[in-house]
Structures are given as structure tokens and as C-alpha cells.
Design a protein around this motif. Structure first.
Motif, mmCIF file in Angstrom:
data_model
loop_
_atom_site.group_PDB
_atom_site.id
_atom_site.type_symbol
_atom_site.label_atom_id
_atom_site.label_comp_id
_atom_site.label_asym_id
_atom_site.label_seq_id
_atom_site.Cartn_x
_atom_site.Cartn_y
_atom_site.Cartn_z
ATOM 1 N N GLY A 26 23.072 53.935 20.676
ATOM 2 C CA GLY A 26 21.897 54.918 21.014
ATOM 3 C C GLY A 26 20.887 54.252 21.775
ATOM 4 O O GLY A 26 19.700 54.768 22.247
ATOM 5 N N GLN A 27 21.164 52.929 22.095
ATOM 6 C CA GLN A 27 20.113 52.177 23.039
ATOM 7 C C GLN A 27 20.134 52.681 24.584
ATOM 8 O O GLN A 27 21.464 53.051 24.984
ATOM 9 C CB GLN A 27 20.576 50.548 22.793
ATOM 10 C CG GLN A 27 19.473 49.745 23.716
ATOM 11 C CD GLN A 27 18.069 50.190 23.209
ATOM 12 O OE1 GLN A 27 17.322 50.787 23.625
ATOM 13 N NE2 GLN A 27 17.506 49.427 22.076
ATOM 14 N N HIS A 28 19.173 52.603 25.151
ATOM 15 C CA HIS A 28 19.147 53.079 26.529
ATOM 16 C C HIS A 28 20.310 52.106 27.362
ATOM 17 O O HIS A 28 20.153 51.017 27.138
ATOM 18 C CB HIS A 28 17.620 52.905 27.225
ATOM 19 C CG HIS A 28 16.681 53.698 26.569
ATOM 20 N ND1 HIS A 28 16.688 55.170 27.182
ATOM 21 C CD2 HIS A 28 15.563 53.596 26.049
ATOM 22 C CE1 HIS A 28 15.753 55.615 26.610
ATOM 23 N NE2 HIS A 28 14.892 54.738 26.107
ATOM 24 N N ALA A 29 20.955 52.838 28.096
ATOM 25 C CA ALA A 29 22.059 52.092 28.648
ATOM 26 C C ALA A 29 21.454 51.248 29.749
ATOM 27 O O ALA A 29 21.905 50.138 29.868
ATOM 28 C CB ALA A 29 22.921 52.979 29.600
ATOM 29 N N THR A 37 17.288 57.735 13.600
ATOM 30 C CA THR A 37 17.937 57.767 15.006
ATOM 31 C C THR A 37 18.279 59.009 15.464
ATOM 32 O O THR A 37 18.208 60.032 14.812
ATOM 33 C CB THR A 37 19.039 56.756 14.963
ATOM 34 O OG1 THR A 37 19.858 57.387 13.927
ATOM 35 C CG2 THR A 37 18.674 55.338 14.593
ATOM 36 N N HIS A 38 18.537 59.024 16.871
ATOM 37 C CA HIS A 38 18.934 60.431 17.391
ATOM 38 C C HIS A 38 20.301 60.210 18.157
ATOM 39 O O HIS A 38 20.534 59.115 18.831
ATOM 40 C CB HIS A 38 17.963 60.918 18.433
ATOM 41 C CG HIS A 38 16.734 61.248 17.552
ATOM 42 N ND1 HIS A 38 16.322 62.376 16.820
ATOM 43 C CD2 HIS A 38 15.276 60.377 17.590
ATOM 44 C CE1 HIS A 38 15.070 62.120 16.267
ATOM 45 N NE2 HIS A 38 14.409 60.936 16.638
ATOM 46 N N LEU A 98 26.325 56.325 21.262
ATOM 47 C CA LEU A 98 26.552 56.392 19.679
ATOM 48 C C LEU A 98 25.403 56.562 18.789
ATOM 49 O O LEU A 98 24.020 56.231 19.496
ATOM 50 C CB LEU A 98 26.944 54.764 19.295
ATOM 51 C CG LEU A 98 28.264 54.448 20.102
ATOM 52 C CD1 LEU A 98 28.775 52.940 19.806
ATOM 53 C CD2 LEU A 98 29.324 55.207 19.359
ATOM 54 N N LYS A 99 25.531 57.066 17.708
ATOM 55 C CA LYS A 99 24.245 57.449 16.827
ATOM 56 C C LYS A 99 24.357 56.284 15.639
ATOM 57 O O LYS A 99 25.274 56.066 15.087
ATOM 58 C CB LYS A 99 24.451 58.903 16.314
ATOM 59 C CG LYS A 99 23.043 58.955 15.460
ATOM 60 C CD LYS A 99 23.385 60.494 14.839
ATOM 61 C CE LYS A 99 21.829 60.947 14.241
ATOM 62 N NZ LYS A 99 21.471 59.998 12.963
ATOM 63 N N PRO A 130 13.239 49.448 24.986
ATOM 64 C CA PRO A 130 14.438 49.479 24.077
ATOM 65 C C PRO A 130 13.873 50.550 23.217
ATOM 66 O O PRO A 130 12.598 50.636 22.895
ATOM 67 C CB PRO A 130 14.497 48.207 23.464
ATOM 68 C CG PRO A 130 13.153 47.427 23.855
ATOM 69 C CD PRO A 130 12.692 47.889 25.105
ATOM 70 N N ARG A 131 14.894 51.308 22.673
ATOM 71 C CA ARG A 131 14.439 52.036 21.584
ATOM 72 C C ARG A 131 14.677 51.265 20.412
ATOM 73 O O ARG A 131 15.448 50.497 20.120
ATOM 74 C CB ARG A 131 15.796 53.066 21.647
ATOM 75 C CG ARG A 131 15.664 54.142 22.435
ATOM 76 C CD ARG A 131 16.635 55.151 22.308
ATOM 77 N NE ARG A 131 16.543 56.376 23.145
ATOM 78 C CZ ARG A 131 17.449 56.744 24.265
ATOM 79 N NH1 ARG A 131 18.491 56.095 24.132
ATOM 80 N NH2 ARG A 131 17.233 57.779 24.884
ATOM 81 N N LEU A 132 13.754 51.402 19.296
ATOM 82 C CA LEU A 132 13.435 50.670 18.052
ATOM 83 C C LEU A 132 13.912 51.458 17.103
ATOM 84 O O LEU A 132 13.820 50.807 15.998
ATOM 85 C CB LEU A 132 12.261 50.026 18.109
ATOM 86 C CG LEU A 132 11.773 48.771 19.341
ATOM 87 C CD1 LEU A 132 10.421 48.570 19.195
ATOM 88 C CD2 LEU A 132 12.941 47.818 19.443
ATOM 89 N N ALA A 133 13.838 52.487 17.072
ATOM 90 C CA ALA A 133 14.196 53.486 16.018
ATOM 91 C C ALA A 133 15.697 52.900 15.426
ATOM 92 O O ALA A 133 16.529 52.881 15.804
ATOM 93 C CB ALA A 133 14.353 55.111 16.155
ATOM 94 N N GLY A 134 15.360 52.629 14.070
ATOM 95 C CA GLY A 134 16.614 52.346 13.348
ATOM 96 C C GLY A 134 17.348 50.756 13.712
ATOM 97 O O GLY A 134 18.273 50.440 13.005
ATOM 98 N N GLN A 135 16.431 49.994 14.392
ATOM 99 C CA GLN A 135 16.718 48.940 14.670
ATOM 100 C C GLN A 135 16.839 47.829 13.340
ATOM 101 O O GLN A 135 15.918 48.146 12.371
ATOM 102 C CB GLN A 135 15.826 48.251 15.715
ATOM 103 C CG GLN A 135 16.317 46.680 16.111
ATOM 104 C CD GLN A 135 17.655 46.576 16.718
ATOM 105 O OE1 GLN A 135 18.546 46.398 16.012
ATOM 106 N NE2 GLN A 135 17.552 47.034 18.012
ATOM 107 N N ASN A 136 17.384 46.830 13.398
ATOM 108 C CA ASN A 136 17.661 46.263 12.109
ATOM 109 C C ASN A 136 16.379 45.479 11.731
ATOM 110 O O ASN A 136 15.953 44.628 12.467
ATOM 111 C CB ASN A 136 18.930 44.978 12.079
ATOM 112 C CG ASN A 136 20.199 45.906 12.182
ATOM 113 O OD1 ASN A 136 20.368 46.814 11.626
ATOM 114 N ND2 ASN A 136 21.126 45.276 13.136
ATOM 115 N N GLU A 137 15.903 45.492 10.587
ATOM 116 C CA GLU A 137 14.698 44.954 9.881
ATOM 117 C C GLU A 137 14.450 43.526 10.532
ATOM 118 O O GLU A 137 13.550 43.003 11.223
ATOM 119 C CB GLU A 137 14.318 45.089 8.657
ATOM 120 C CG GLU A 137 13.077 44.551 8.090
ATOM 121 C CD GLU A 137 12.821 44.665 6.564
ATOM 122 O OE1 GLU A 137 12.322 43.712 6.185
ATOM 123 O OE2 GLU A 137 13.366 45.698 6.035
#
Length: 201
Positions: A153-156, A104-105, A200-201, A53-60
């Protein structure tokens, strides 16, 4: 010193202490990320492989809870259990703050037509099969909440895998509503929602 000045000084001291604590958290988190997390999730939480999983911007708070669940065994992963074994709750909080602060990107949608189907399901649900709109829980932009993940923005491929694990009951530590929702989604619908969220971003 006047009462107002004393209050202002107290507020300044508290703000300074908070800033110092956050800086220490970031330093500790970076040490952990560089020693463990970066291999799968990247230094800034932007994992290169779609199986992680992408963790950038994930809720703390969500990151903290997942790490706790891995440590207690409430959520099972042969990869994650060894990673968290030597960490404590303060480390989890530091990591939650760190990843929540990462930028995030925008990610390219691989199949725009499939994503359009996913957009319909995400925003409106599937009334014909009793599937509620995903946005009703995760929000219109897929940012989630303190208790629910940010999926924008999570990997599909990762999102699709998690939906399937909810359906098979392989994942049991999160919102039980997802078991019902996942069981009503077809293979195509699952892929479509995952494709939409990835863009989504």
C-alpha cells in the motif's frame, strides 16, 4: 487470598497498567502527530502526496528505528531532522505504536499491466540477473518484519525513490542487501515492483 487468586490479581494489575501506559502513549503520539507529522503524513498516516510515505499500519519497531536514525543522523533528511530534534526515545515508541495501529486502505493500481510485471519480480525474483524474490524478505503480502518496512500500500513514487536511493548509496541506514538488489533492477523493473506494492493492502 489463595495463591491462584493472588496470581490472577497480579495479572489484572499488570494488564491494567499496560493498558494505561498504551493509552498515554497514544495520547502523546497524537499530540506529536497533530503538531508535526500530519503536514506530510496525515493524521492517520495516510499521506496525500506520493513523495511522502504512508505510515498507516507500518511496523512499530521499524518506525522507532527510522526515527532514531533520523535523530542521530544515520539516516539523513533535511525535512525529518528538525522534526525529531526535540523528541526522545519514548516519543519514538509512542509514534511507532500509533502508526502501527492506524487502519490501512486499498489503493487503486494506476497501471495494472506494469503491476503484473512487478508481481512476478516480487514473488519470483529475476533469476536472469540475480535478483532474489522480494517476498523472501518482505513476506508474500509485503508486510515486512520488525526490522524491515511494510511496503504493502505504499505510494509507488515513494517506493521507487527509495530503491533508487539504495542504488546510489544515498540511503545507507537499512539492510545492505538492498544496495545489491537495487543496483540490479532496471528503471522498468523498479517502477513495476513499486506499482505492484502500491496495490497491496
Amino acid at each position: 487470598m489463595s495463591k491462584l487468586a493472588a496470581l490472577a490479581l497480579s495479572a489484572l494489575i499488570a494488564a491494567t497498567a499496560s493498558a494505561v501506559a498504551r493509552a498515554e502513549d497514544m495520547k502523546r503520539a497524537l499530540e506529536i502527530v497533530q503538531g508535526k507529522c500530519f503536514i506530510c503524513h496525515g493524521i492517520d498516516g495516510e499521506s496525500a502526496s506520493p513523495i511522502f510515505p504512508r505510515l498507516a499500519g507500518q511496523n512499530e519497531a521499524y518506525v522507532v528505528r527510522q526515527l532514531r536514525d533520523y535523530k542521530t543522523g544515520k539516516r539523513v533528511s533535511s525535512a525529518m531532522q528538525p522534526m525529531v530534534a526535540a523528541l526522545d526515545d519514548a516519543d519514538f515508541v509512542a509514534l511507532g505504536r500509533f502508526f502501527a495501529s492506524r487502519p490501512t486502505h486499498i489503493h487503486q493500481i494506476e497501471d495494472s499491466e506494469l503491476a503484473q510485471v512487478g508481481a512476478y519480480i516480487y514473488k519470483r525474483g529475476i533469476p536472469y540477473s540475480g535478483v532474489a524474490a522480494c517476498a523472501s524478505c518482505l513476506g508474500p503480502s509485503g508486510y515486512g518484519t520488525n526490522t524491515l518496512p511494510r511496503l504493502a500500500g505504499q505510494h509507488a513514487q515513494y517506493t521507487e525513490k527509495q530503491i533508487k536511493e539504495f542504488n546510489s548509496r544515498a540511503r545507507t541506514n537499512d539492510n545492505m542487501v538492498m544496495h545489491t538488489v537495487a543496483s540490479k533492477l532496471t528503471e522498468l523493473e523498479t517502477k513495476a515492483v513499486a506499482a505492484y506494492l502500491a496495490g497491496l493492502k
